[in-house]
Write an enzyme that holds these catalytic residues in place. Structure first.
Site, mmCIF file in Angstrom:
data_model
loop_
_atom_site.group_PDB
_atom_site.id
_atom_site.type_symbol
_atom_site.label_atom_id
_atom_site.label_comp_id
_atom_site.label_asym_id
_atom_site.label_seq_id
_atom_site.Cartn_x
_atom_site.Cartn_y
_atom_site.Cartn_z
ATOM 1 N N GLY A 42 -24.616 -34.124 30.658
ATOM 2 C CA GLY A 42 -24.432 -35.182 29.670
ATOM 3 C C GLY A 42 -23.206 -34.912 28.827
ATOM 4 N N CYS A 43 -23.283 -35.255 27.561
ATOM 5 C CA CYS A 43 -22.169 -35.125 26.623
ATOM 6 C C CYS A 43 -21.511 -33.752 26.696
ATOM 7 C CB CYS A 43 -22.684 -35.378 25.210
ATOM 8 S SG CYS A 43 -21.509 -34.981 23.913
ATOM 9 N N PHE A 44 -20.220 -33.722 27.047
ATOM 10 C CA PHE A 44 -19.569 -32.417 27.161
ATOM 11 C C PHE A 44 -19.310 -31.762 25.808
ATOM 12 C CE2 PHE A 44 -15.773 -35.192 28.745
ATOM 13 C CZ PHE A 44 -15.501 -35.676 27.477
#
Length: 208
Positions: A42-44
């Site tokens: 998901g969100c890096f």
């Protein structure tokens, strides 16, 4: 005089070799013994924040991988790519297996649509393996996680590694975002419900 000069030449050569060896030991050790792996969770921003806290990890870079388009960008074409982090680590301090153990408890391995509040193919979780050894370790790791949850299916795939494209240029503000914009990052993470969901899945194993 000639005899003295001749005697000095081997010493000079030896000193040069010794200096080169010392320089290599001082400046080349970290790169010589470092390994890298690419993971999608998901969100890096969040993956970068989580993995930079793990002992033995020396660098975490946000970017894209898994797709076919070249030079993907956050605000442009990244179709088919996952948001990923490239993790550089010292295998003498933390093993690849331990990297994966840490990875699992920082993602939702049951979500087929994305991660937490972020939905879409670019936010899916995935393990990218570079060789057969990593593949075997990853498959065993996934099997062990699956055994903990019975019939609840783990959907995180194990994929062959492909080109890693780091976020750069005008979009380089994404690198270390949690350090550069801590208030915005904390608000995003809280409002996305990431830590609440991790706690629901993993209980006390959740690391954040």
């Amino acid at each position: 005089m000639k005899k003295t000069l001749g005697a000095l030449i081997p010493r000079i050569a030896l000193s040069t070799t010794l200096l080169a060896t010392i320089a290599l030991s001082l400046f080349g050790t970290s790169s010589a013994f470092a390994d890298k792996t690419v993971l999608a969770g998901g969100c890096f921003w969040c993956m970068e924040s989580d993995f930079e806290k793990l002992k033995g990890v020396t660098d975490v870079v946000s970017g894209f991988s898994g797709g076919t388009s070249k030079n993907p960008t956050y605000n442009g074409d990244h179709q088919g790519h996952y948001e990923v982090v490239e993790i550089t680590y010292d295998p003498k301090v933390v093993t690849y297996k331990e990297i994966l153990d840490y990875y699992w408890v920082n993602i939702d391995p049951f979500d087929p649509r994305g991660q937490f509040c972020d939905k879409g193919s670019e936010y899916l979780s995935a393990i990218f393996v570079a060789n057969e050894t990593e593949k075997k370790i990853a498959e065993e790791s996934k099997k062990n996680i699956q055994a903990q949850f019975g019939s609840k299916k783990i959907v995180t795939p194990i994929l062959n590694a492909s080109t890693f494209w780091p976020i750069k240029g005008k979009e380089s503000y994404h690198q270390d975002y949690y350090k550069k914009s801590p208030l915005k990052y904390k608000y995003y993470r809280y409002s996305c419900g990431r830590d609440k969901r991790l706690k629901d899945i993993w209980g006390d194993k959740a690391t954040h």
